[in-house]
Design a protein around this motif. Sequence first.
Motif, PDB file in Angstrom:
ATOM      1  N   ILE A  11      73.579  47.198  43.517  1.00 11.39           N
ATOM      2  CA  ILE A  11      74.314  47.489  44.742  1.00 11.39           C
ATOM      3  C   ILE A  11      75.779  47.699  44.369  1.00 11.39           C
ATOM      4  CG2 ILE A  11      75.111  46.481  46.928  1.00 11.39           C
ATOM      5  CD1 ILE A  11      72.276  45.251  47.119  1.00 11.39           C
ATOM      6  N   GLY A  12      76.366  48.778  44.872  1.00  8.80           N
ATOM      7  CA  GLY A  12      77.745  49.126  44.532  1.00  8.80           C
ATOM      8  C   GLY A  12      77.846  50.144  43.414  1.00  8.80           C
ATOM      9  N   ALA A  13      76.717  50.497  42.792  1.00  8.59           N
ATOM     10  CA  ALA A  13      76.719  51.474  41.702  1.00  8.59           C
ATOM     11  C   ALA A  13      76.835  52.885  42.260  1.00  8.59           C
ATOM     12  CB  ALA A  13      75.442  51.355  40.877  1.00  8.59           C
ATOM     13  N   GLU A  14      77.531  53.767  41.518  1.00  8.97           N
ATOM     14  CA  GLU A  14      77.612  55.185  41.900  1.00  8.97           C
ATOM     15  C   GLU A  14      76.396  55.903  41.362  1.00  8.97           C
ATOM     16  OE1 GLU A  14      80.864  57.837  41.584  1.00  8.97           O
ATOM     17  OE2 GLU A  14      82.300  56.240  41.976  1.00  8.97           O
ATOM     18  N   VAL A  15      75.699  56.613  42.254  1.00 13.76           N
ATOM     19  CA  VAL A  15      74.465  57.304  41.874  1.00 13.76           C
ATOM     20  C   VAL A  15      74.421  58.695  42.507  1.00 13.76           C
ATOM     21  CG1 VAL A  15      73.120  55.179  41.605  1.00 13.76           C
ATOM     22  CG2 VAL A  15      73.185  56.311  43.824  1.00 13.76           C
ATOM     23  N   GLY A  26      65.979  70.353  44.981  1.00 14.92           N
ATOM     24  CA  GLY A  26      66.511  69.457  43.948  1.00 14.92           C
ATOM     25  C   GLY A  26      67.997  69.184  44.084  1.00 14.92           C
ATOM     26  N   ASP A  27      68.596  69.553  45.238  1.00 16.86           N
ATOM     27  CA  ASP A  27      70.029  69.305  45.459  1.00 16.86           C
ATOM     28  C   ASP A  27      70.310  67.802  45.435  1.00 16.86           C
ATOM     29  OD1 ASP A  27      70.501  71.986  45.734  1.00 16.86           O
ATOM     30  OD2 ASP A  27      70.514  71.962  47.925  1.00 16.86           O
ATOM     31  N   LEU A  28      71.370  67.411  44.731  1.00 18.37           N
ATOM     32  CA  LEU A  28      71.722  65.994  44.607  1.00 18.37           C
ATOM     33  C   LEU A  28      72.869  65.646  45.543  1.00 18.37           C
ATOM     34  CD1 LEU A  28      71.542  65.517  40.734  1.00 18.37           C
ATOM     35  CD2 LEU A  28      69.821  64.938  42.429  1.00 18.37           C
ATOM     36  N   THR A  29      72.833  64.409  46.033  1.00 18.59           N
ATOM     37  CA  THR A  29      73.878  63.868  46.894  1.00 18.59           C
ATOM     38  C   THR A  29      74.448  62.638  46.199  1.00 18.59           C
ATOM     39  OG1 THR A  29      72.652  64.613  48.831  1.00 18.59           O
ATOM     40  CG2 THR A  29      74.360  62.956  49.194  1.00 18.59           C
ATOM     41  N   GLU A  30      75.777  62.581  46.056  1.00 16.94           N
ATOM     42  CA  GLU A  30      76.395  61.442  45.377  1.00 16.94           C
ATOM     43  C   GLU A  30      76.840  60.393  46.388  1.00 16.94           C
ATOM     44  OE1 GLU A  30      79.357  62.334  42.514  1.00 16.94           O
ATOM     45  OE2 GLU A  30      78.049  63.700  41.411  1.00 16.94           O
ATOM     46  N   GLY A  31      76.828  59.130  45.943  1.00 16.71           N
ATOM     47  CA  GLY A  31      77.282  58.055  46.809  1.00 16.71           C
ATOM     48  C   GLY A  31      77.180  56.711  46.122  1.00 16.71           C
ATOM     49  N   VAL A  32      77.449  55.663  46.892  1.00 17.00           N
ATOM     50  CA  VAL A  32      77.442  54.285  46.390  1.00 17.00           C
ATOM     51  C   VAL A  32      76.263  53.551  47.023  1.00 17.00           C
ATOM     52  CG1 VAL A  32      78.746  52.121  46.293  1.00 17.00           C
ATOM     53  CG2 VAL A  32      79.934  54.322  46.099  1.00 17.00           C
ATOM     54  N   LYS A  48      63.980  54.312  45.572  1.00 17.47           N
ATOM     55  CA  LYS A  48      64.561  54.719  46.861  1.00 17.47           C
ATOM     56  C   LYS A  48      65.682  53.756  47.226  1.00 17.47           C
ATOM     57  CE  LYS A  48      61.972  56.594  50.108  1.00 17.47           C
ATOM     58  NZ  LYS A  48      61.030  56.726  51.247  1.00 17.47           N
ATOM     59  N   VAL A  49      66.843  54.331  47.580  1.00 18.67           N
ATOM     60  CA  VAL A  49      68.010  53.528  47.957  1.00 18.67           C
ATOM     61  C   VAL A  49      68.640  54.084  49.229  1.00 18.67           C
ATOM     62  CG1 VAL A  49      68.551  52.880  45.565  1.00 18.67           C
ATOM     63  CG2 VAL A  49      69.636  54.896  46.568  1.00 18.67           C
ATOM     64  N   MET A  50      69.456  53.240  49.862  1.00 16.45           N
ATOM     65  CA  MET A  50      70.299  53.692  50.967  1.00 16.45           C
ATOM     66  C   MET A  50      71.741  53.657  50.477  1.00 16.45           C
ATOM     67  SD  MET A  50      70.915  52.085  54.766  1.00 16.45           S
ATOM     68  CE  MET A  50      69.299  52.498  55.386  1.00 16.45           C
ATOM     69  N   LEU A  51      72.452  54.751  50.694  1.00 19.59           N
ATOM     70  CA  LEU A  51      73.863  54.809  50.309  1.00 19.59           C
ATOM     71  C   LEU A  51      74.720  54.160  51.387  1.00 19.59           C
ATOM     72  CD1 LEU A  51      74.065  58.479  48.964  1.00 19.59           C
ATOM     73  CD2 LEU A  51      73.583  56.378  47.705  1.00 19.59           C
ATOM     74  N   ASP A  52      75.996  53.903  51.054  1.00 26.65           N
ATOM     75  CA  ASP A  52      76.886  53.243  52.010  1.00 26.65           C
ATOM     76  C   ASP A  52      77.151  54.088  53.261  1.00 26.65           C
ATOM     77  OD1 ASP A  52      78.442  55.107  50.711  1.00 26.65           O
ATOM     78  OD2 ASP A  52      80.027  53.699  50.138  1.00 26.65           O
TER      79      ASP A  52
END
Length: 63
Positions: A11-15, A26-32, A48-52
């Motif tokens: 949690i808190g990592a940039e991905v 295949g478009d990527l979305t950046e976030g924390v 699978k993650v949820m971004l901030d």
Amino acid sequence: MDGNKRANIKIGAEVSIVLKQDQRSGDLTEGVVAKILTNSANHPHGIKVMLDDGKVGRVKVIH
């Protein structure tokens, strides 16, 4: 780093994630990372993650 292993994601990592609607392109979305949603230790398509900002997708790249 490998986005298929839950242990690599904190949690808190940039991905960079791929959203459900972007899986074909295949478009990527950046976030924390705000929340890790996958319970298993590994997943072949990415954890699978949820971004901030509330977006949900599977991790492809850990920065």
